[in-house]
Design a protein around this motif. Structure first.
Motif, PDB file in Angstrom:
ATOM      1  N   ARG A  98     -47.664 -27.390 -26.812  1.00  0.00           N
ATOM      2  CA  ARG A  98     -46.700 -26.282 -26.830  1.00  0.00           C
ATOM      3  C   ARG A  98     -46.062 -26.130 -28.211  1.00  0.00           C
ATOM      4  O   ARG A  98     -46.002 -25.027 -28.772  1.00  0.00           O
ATOM      5  N   THR A  99     -45.588 -27.232 -28.770  1.00  0.00           N
ATOM      6  CA  THR A  99     -44.862 -27.183 -30.037  1.00  0.00           C
ATOM      7  C   THR A  99     -45.771 -26.917 -31.233  1.00  0.00           C
ATOM      8  O   THR A  99     -45.398 -26.167 -32.148  1.00  0.00           O
ATOM      9  N   ASP A 100     -46.959 -27.508 -31.216  1.00  0.00           N
ATOM     10  CA  ASP A 100     -47.835 -27.464 -32.397  1.00  0.00           C
ATOM     11  C   ASP A 100     -48.879 -26.352 -32.355  1.00  0.00           C
ATOM     12  O   ASP A 100     -49.378 -25.946 -33.406  1.00  0.00           O
ATOM     13  N   ILE A 101     -49.216 -25.881 -31.146  1.00  0.00           N
ATOM     14  CA  ILE A 101     -50.314 -24.904 -31.033  1.00  0.00           C
ATOM     15  C   ILE A 101     -49.867 -23.587 -30.401  1.00  0.00           C
ATOM     16  O   ILE A 101     -49.989 -22.523 -31.018  1.00  0.00           O
ATOM     17  N   ILE A 102     -49.342 -23.638 -29.186  1.00  0.00           N
ATOM     18  CA  ILE A 102     -49.087 -22.414 -28.420  1.00  0.00           C
ATOM     19  C   ILE A 102     -47.939 -21.590 -28.988  1.00  0.00           C
ATOM     20  O   ILE A 102     -48.093 -20.381 -29.252  1.00  0.00           O
ATOM     21  N   LEU A 103     -46.784 -22.185 -29.160  1.00  0.00           N
ATOM     22  CA  LEU A 103     -45.637 -21.418 -29.669  1.00  0.00           C
ATOM     23  C   LEU A 103     -45.874 -20.865 -31.072  1.00  0.00           C
ATOM     24  O   LEU A 103     -45.556 -19.691 -31.338  1.00  0.00           O
ATOM     25  N   PRO A 104     -46.458 -21.642 -31.997  1.00  0.00           N
ATOM     26  CA  PRO A 104     -46.772 -21.065 -33.312  1.00  0.00           C
ATOM     27  C   PRO A 104     -47.772 -19.910 -33.224  1.00  0.00           C
ATOM     28  O   PRO A 104     -47.685 -18.959 -34.001  1.00  0.00           O
ATOM     29  N   ALA A 105     -48.702 -19.997 -32.275  1.00  0.00           N
ATOM     30  CA  ALA A 105     -49.683 -18.917 -32.110  1.00  0.00           C
ATOM     31  C   ALA A 105     -49.002 -17.639 -31.640  1.00  0.00           C
ATOM     32  O   ALA A 105     -49.317 -16.537 -32.109  1.00  0.00           O
ATOM     33  N   ARG A 106     -48.079 -17.765 -30.705  1.00  0.00           N
ATOM     34  CA  ARG A 106     -47.328 -16.592 -30.248  1.00  0.00           C
ATOM     35  C   ARG A 106     -46.509 -16.004 -31.397  1.00  0.00           C
ATOM     36  O   ARG A 106     -46.454 -14.780 -31.586  1.00  0.00           O
ATOM     37  N   LYS A 107     -45.904 -16.884 -32.163  1.00  0.00           N
ATOM     38  CA  LYS A 107     -45.098 -16.428 -33.293  1.00  0.00           C
ATOM     39  C   LYS A 107     -45.960 -15.729 -34.332  1.00  0.00           C
ATOM     40  O   LYS A 107     -45.508 -14.786 -35.010  1.00  0.00           O
ATOM     41  N   ALA A 108     -47.215 -16.161 -34.447  1.00  0.00           N
ATOM     42  CA  ALA A 108     -48.134 -15.561 -35.420  1.00  0.00           C
ATOM     43  C   ALA A 108     -48.651 -14.203 -34.961  1.00  0.00           C
ATOM     44  O   ALA A 108     -49.296 -13.499 -35.736  1.00  0.00           O
ATOM     45  N   GLY A 109     -48.391 -13.846 -33.698  1.00  0.00           N
ATOM     46  CA  GLY A 109     -48.763 -12.521 -33.218  1.00  0.00           C
ATOM     47  C   GLY A 109     -49.924 -12.450 -32.241  1.00  0.00           C
ATOM     48  O   GLY A 109     -50.355 -11.350 -31.883  1.00  0.00           O
TER      49      GLY A 109
END
Length: 254
Positions: A98-109
């Motif tokens: 969640r912290t390293d992959i999923i949430l950053p991916a959502r933030k990236a668009g």
């Protein structure tokens, strides 16, 4: 004959050392991951690849998962994650994903995020779903590990998933089945879940049991064992049915 035995023993030792080194890999923060873009412009779809217990994330590239997808004009970016067993033993796999992959991916668009898990990687995908189902759009499970034989035997007996006398590992593993039990039969909520497996897979009893919670059109099986040959063939079926771009597509088994 003596030379053959020596070579065999050396081969066994080498495999033991390599496997042992991988199993004992240290937990690092953030998770190591390898990105593969579909083109010069970021795709709206990200597919997160989670390997099995003895495999490194590079196995997906070596077995043409990414190149096959792009050759079939699947406009999706991929990220292969080094989600090794250390994260399961420390019960941190969900937090790190969640912290390293999923949430950053959502933030990236990224607008759609799918998890594709093989063996233990499939278990990781399901664990994530039990905690953050609303954060991902779909899961593809290829021959997933679904718990120990003892746990699977318990699941076969309704109402037997208690906590008394269970170790932390047993409670951790049964979380997935408790979630399935609580979400009723013929699961159809977000994220959509696909299950694929080989009919001669060592985990097939667990796969058949899990399939009972899914609608038939989301389950597909072929002749095969628990190996990359089978997973490559299952991946071809996944790509053939365009499930990443058409959520409601039913699996065509042929």
């Amino acid at each position: 004959m003596k030379k053959i035995i020596i070579k065999l023993l050396f081969a066994i030792l080498l495999v033991t050392v390599v496997v042992g080194c991988y199993i004992n890999k240290s937990v690092v923060i953030p998770l190591k991951s390898f990105h593969y873009n579909s083109g010069d412009v970021q795709s709206p779809i990200l597919i997160v690849l989670l390997p099995g217990i003895y495999d490194s994330p590079s196995k997906f590239q070596e077995n043409n998962f990414i190149s096959e997808a792009h050759s079939k004009s699947l406009a999706a970016d991929f990220v292969a994650v080094d989600s090794h067993i250390g994260y399961f033993e420390t019960h941190t796999i969900v937090e790190r994903l969640r912290t390293d992959i999923i949430l950053p991916a959502r933030k990236a668009g990224y607008q759609k995020i799918w998890l594709v898990g093989i063996s233990l990687g499939g278990f990781a995908a399901l664990l994530y779903t039990t905690r953050h189902a609303d954060e991902i759009d779909g899961i593809v499970l290829l021959s997933p590990y679904l718990g120990s034989d003892q746990l699977i035997n318990e699941v076969k007996q309704p109402g037997s998933l208690g906590v008394e006398g269970k170790t932390s590992k047993q409670l951790y593993e049964q979380r997935v089945w408790k979630w399935v039990e609580e979400n009723s039969s013929k699961y159809s909520e977000k994220p959509v879940i696909y299950l694929g497996y080989g009919k001669q897979d060592k985990f097939k009893d667990a796969h058949l049991l899990f399939a009972e919670a899914l609608a038939p059109e989301y389950v597909f099986s072929i002749s095969g064992k628990h190996n990359w040959k089978t997973w490559r063939a299952l991946w071809q079926l996944v790509l053939k049915n365009n499930i990443f771009t058409s959520v409601n597509t039913e699996m065509r088994k042929k």
